[in-house]
Design an enzyme around this catalytic site. Structure first.
Site, PDB file in Angstrom:
ATOM      1  CG  PHE A 112      48.062  30.948 -50.050  1.00  0.00           C
ATOM      2  CD1 PHE A 112      46.941  31.106 -49.263  1.00  0.00           C
ATOM      3  CD2 PHE A 112      48.459  29.668 -50.399  1.00  0.00           C
ATOM      4  CE1 PHE A 112      46.225  29.993 -48.816  1.00  0.00           C
ATOM      5  CE2 PHE A 112      47.750  28.551 -49.958  1.00  0.00           C
ATOM      6  CZ  PHE A 112      46.627  28.728 -49.163  1.00  0.00           C
ATOM      7  CB  CYS A 113      49.232  37.110 -53.052  1.00  0.00           C
ATOM      8  SG  CYS A 113      47.680  38.012 -52.815  1.00  0.00           S
TER       9      CYS A 113
END
Length: 454
Positions: A376-377
């Site tokens: 999710f970055c």
């Protein structure tokens, strides 16, 4: 934020806000079609129907802004600047704040990073999204360890700020709501700690603004950044709003038309430039008028719908998901601050015995449910939550792991104002079926993604 009893009661009858794609059907690998359950709002929320209708009504009157003498140009200029005022009011900006339109939260924070005074120290928790974690490359950055309570977050920041040079500029960057766990951060308390030590603070509100009212003045932050595509508007527009002095003193983020007030040739053949000191200084080029208008439209729609009712309904959905997942022992919900921490409609989890990419692929292919899997970055945060070695390799998407193999990633389900009850109920039922009975289809790894086999 507290929710009134009246607002909580309305969750029994309140309907989701109309969004684009609510009637889209998708094919299932097992045969037939089903209405798509979009549960990836934390990545991009579907556009509100109201926003799309407003943009469609304006489209025939489209014109370039600020320098055109024609009627459509003048109309578009007025629309553009009125939208700026609408968004500033939505964010509770101070009278002397500047609001710059950008491409996204990432663009907004990179703009602020480019405007930092010389010698500025930056303090950022390792728990941030990469948009907040990475832009500060030209500054002296202190990365703070993940706190396990809101109070620990404030104490950690205070200790770090106490050791800094009190005479130099400093900036704290913090999220309002985690894009991994959905947990709310103690923004007002962190802002007070920053200001007590002579530092400024920027709030990444990408995950907070779509779910809760956000006020620059009430939170006492110096800047706020967010993206339109998470606020039920189309892609390609964002906002940086806050104090004007650092922005006015900085070189333009982009050099070009619109940012320049006056350009003249010198006798030696060079060029002298006088830059604007308004928001136009950092808005060079022809702006995304439709994107700007769509953000303003979304701000109006959310305000008119009433955040008390929106928050109450979302809390109802959160309770439904959490209660359902709690009935599955193999599911572990990820959290920094604990199960009782207030949160927005974002939850990440892992399933014992499942590769997360495999699980997400089965939810899509067999149930028509769209979630997200990966890191999710926010790689440092997810690794911390999973208890993995910081050196372990992982990617923002799925790693090269076959179905059933352990993988360094998680599954994220996220929802908001446009989510029907049926979507979260279908999701909970699908999780239970997959864990209990397994996938109905065969899957394989293809270019790093788990996909249904032909």
């Amino acid at each position: 934020m507290s929710v009134s009893v009246e607002a909580a009661a309305c969750t029994r009858t309140a309907a989701p806000l109309p969004v684009l794609g609510r009637d889209v059907t998708v094919p299932l690998v097992t045969g037939g079609e089903v209405t798509y359950a979009a549960l990836d709002y934390a990545a991009s929320a579907p556009a509100l129907q109201r926003v799309w209708d407003d943009v469609a009504a304006y489209a025939p009157y489209y014109g370039s802004v600020h320098r055109g003498a024609g009627y459509l140009s003048q109309l578009s200029t007025d629309l553009f600047e009125t939208s700026r005022a609408t968004v500033a009011a939505f964010l509770g900006c101070r009278a002397d704040d500047q609001l710059v339109f950008t491409r996204s939260t990432t663009d907004s924070l990179n703009l602020l990073a480019a405007a930092l005074p010389a010698g500025c120290q930056v303090f950022v928790f390792e728990t941030e999204h990469h948009a907040s974690l990475l832009p500060w490359r030209d500054a002296e950055v202190t990365y703070l360890n993940a706190p396990r309570t809101p109070a620990e977050a404030v104490a950690t920041l205070e200790r770090a700020l106490a050791g800094r040079d009190p005479h130099g500029p400093a900036l704290v960057c913090v999220t309002g709501a985690s894009n991994v766990t959905g947990e709310l951060w103690p923004v007002r308390e962190l802002a007070a700690a920053a200001h007590a030590h002579g530092a400024r603070i920027v709030l990444d509100a990408a995950q907070l603004a779509p779910h809760h009212p956000v006020s620059v003045q009430e939170l006492d932050v110096d800047w706020i950044a967010f993206s339109g595509h998470k606020l039920y508007a189309p892609f390609g527009s964002g906002v940086l709003a806050g104090r004007a002095d650092w922005l006015r003193a900085a070189e333009p983020y982009l050099a070009g038309g619109g940012a320049s007030r006056k350009v003249a040739r010198r006798a030696d053949g060079g060029v002298d430039v006088e830059w604007h000191d308004s928001a136009a200084r950092h808005e060079a080029g022809s702006p995304n008028v439709i994107g700007v208008y769509s953000i303003a439209s979304a701000c109006k729609a959310l305000t008119e719908a009433g955040f008390d009712a929106l928050v109450a309904r979302e809390q109802h959905l959160i309770r439904t998901v959490r209660a359902g997942l709690a009935e599955v022992p193999e599911v572990k919900v990820l959290s920094l601050f604990g199960d009782d921490a207030p949160r927005v409609g974002v939850l990440s989890f892992v399933v014992e015995g499942w590769n997360s990419s495999h699980f997400a692929a089965a939810l899509s292919a067999e149930y028509g449910i769209g979630v997200r899997d990966g890191l999710f970055c926010a790689h440092p945060l997810v690794r911390t939550l999973l208890g993995s070695d910081p050196g372990t390799q992982g990617e923002c998407g799925a790693p090269e792991a076959a179905p059933g193999e352990k993988s360094l990633n998680a599954i994220r389900v996220s929802f908001g104002a446009g989510t029907p009850d049926e979507h979260v109920e279908r999701f909970v039922g699908a999780v239970k079926e997959l864990v209990r009975h397994g996938a109905k289809w065969t899957y394989r790894t293809e270019e790093g993604r788990c996909v249904p086999a032909p």
